[in-house]
Motif scaffolding. Structure first.
Motif: not given
Length: 377
Positions: A64-65, A67, A69, A95, A183, A202-204
């Motif tokens: 989770a750290i 971040r 999707s 991820v 997402n 992550e980061d879109q």
């Protein structure tokens, strides 16, 4: 003088790093050898089923750290563009291997773990121990070796693993993109000779990874032309590629992929992750299976070193049985689905059947996924 340790892991991908963290947590001395530096990208679908979340949390490695999707839905489409949506029973997350592998590596190092950048050349078993030698002329004497070096390696040739002699017609291509994509969705789009997975990490960023028939691919001059001539036949893929901008200078590729099960124990080496088996990417579950296989292996090895498993023969027998119980049917289902989707007529029939009988797709998903993986202290 050779370095001595309890366990040596060859390969520092998801499976190898997870096994290293588990063994380290249970007090077993472990060294990991990885040929590449961290972080690095890998050809991978980069979707992880939530089935392994409790286990990663037990390892103090909650992703989770990073971040990731959060993915809850699946879309599946055929070449003709017919599609169906469903909710994923357990859900998952997206991820990148660039982030996740490096995250696990840093966890292992922070807790005193040793990772050596080198390539293993030889593994010889004798008198209840292994002698391992490397390209940089290092030597190790260890009680157990774990093979976690990935899809294929020169070490497979030296171990005379049968699959390495067999030619495979598959090529995998992966790249990251920017653009618009939902997402919470992972999409699997069929095209002639293959299928393509699309999901957010992550980061879109959008990860697009596809498996192609190499014989079809090589008739085109380059990846871009192949995508336009073949993948764009599926209107969903055409729309995605035309709306997205690549972040990689060139896509990553890997060829000669051999799917299905391999021997999980070879010359007393316990194989985990892709080294033990490669599930078809359309199942979207390879990363979770790699982590789960590491848990099985590390749990049994811990019992072996504590004396709860009396012999190496018993250790290997129990590992093979447990591996088969958890993965054999999932691999078989992956192969069956791949065979169906390779035939355009059958793929269209499958989609039509799932539209008319909605519970079929969730049932197929369950056949390729496991249950929540918990660990008892």
């Amino acid at each position: 003088m050779p370095t001595q340790t309890d366990v040596l892991i060859i390969g520092g991908g998801l499976a190898g790093l997870t096994a290293a963290l588990h063994l380290q947590k249970t007090g077993i001395a472990v060294i990991l050898i990885e040929k590449d530096t961290y972080p690095h990208h890998k050809v991978c679908g980069e979707y992880v089923s939530n089935e392994i979340l409790p286990y990663l949390q037990w390892l103090d490695a909650d992703p989770a750290i990073l971040r990731p999707s959060i993915i809850t839905r699946l879309q599946f489409s055929t070449i003709q563009g017919n599609s169906i949506f469903t909710r994923l029973p357990l859900g998952g997350f997206g991820v990148s291997r660039y982030q996740l592998d490096n995250f696990l590596y840093e966890k292992f190092i922070a807790k005193g773990g040793l990772v050596i950048q080198d390539t293993v050349n030889h593994v010889i078993f004798g008198k209840e121990s292994f002698t391992v030698s490397t390209k940089n002329k290092q030597q190790f004497i260890v009680r157990q070796v774990i093979g976690a070096y990935g899809k294929r390696s020169s070490l497979d040739l030296k171990l005379k693993r049968t699959f390495i002699q067999q030619k495979s017609p598959f090529l995998a291509v992966k790249a990251h993109y920017t653009g618009e994509f939902q997402n919470d969705l992972i999409a699997l789009h069929n095209f002639k000779g293959g299928y393509c997975g699309v999901s957010k990490v992550e980061d879109q960023k959008i990860n697009i990874c596809y498996l192609a028939d190499y014989n079809t691919f090589k008739t085109h001059k380059n990846i871009g032309i192949y995508q336009e001539k073949v993948l764009y036949q599926n209107k969903h893929l055409k729309d995605i590629f035309e709306r997205c901008t690549p972040l990689f200078e060139t896509p990553l590729t890997i060829s000669q992929l051999s799917f299905g099960a391999r021997k999980t124990v070879t010359d007393h080496i316990l194989m985990i992750g892709d080294t033990a088996a490669l599930i078809h990417p359309l199942c979207g579950n390879g990363m979770a299976m790699a982590i789960h296989s590491a848990q099985i292996c590390a749990t049994l090895l811990t019992a072996f070193f504590k004396g709860d498993i009396s012999s190496r023969t018993e250790l290997e027998k129990r590992y093979i049985i447990s591996w088969n119980q958890n993965f054999k049917s999932r691999l078989r289902m992956g192969s069956t689905l791949s065979a169906i989707l390779s035939k355009e007529y059958l793929a269209e029939k499958l989609i039509s059947g799932m539209v008319n009988i909605p519970f079929v797709l969730p049932m197929l998903i369950k056949k390729t996924h496991g249950h929540l993986l918990t660990v008892q202290e």
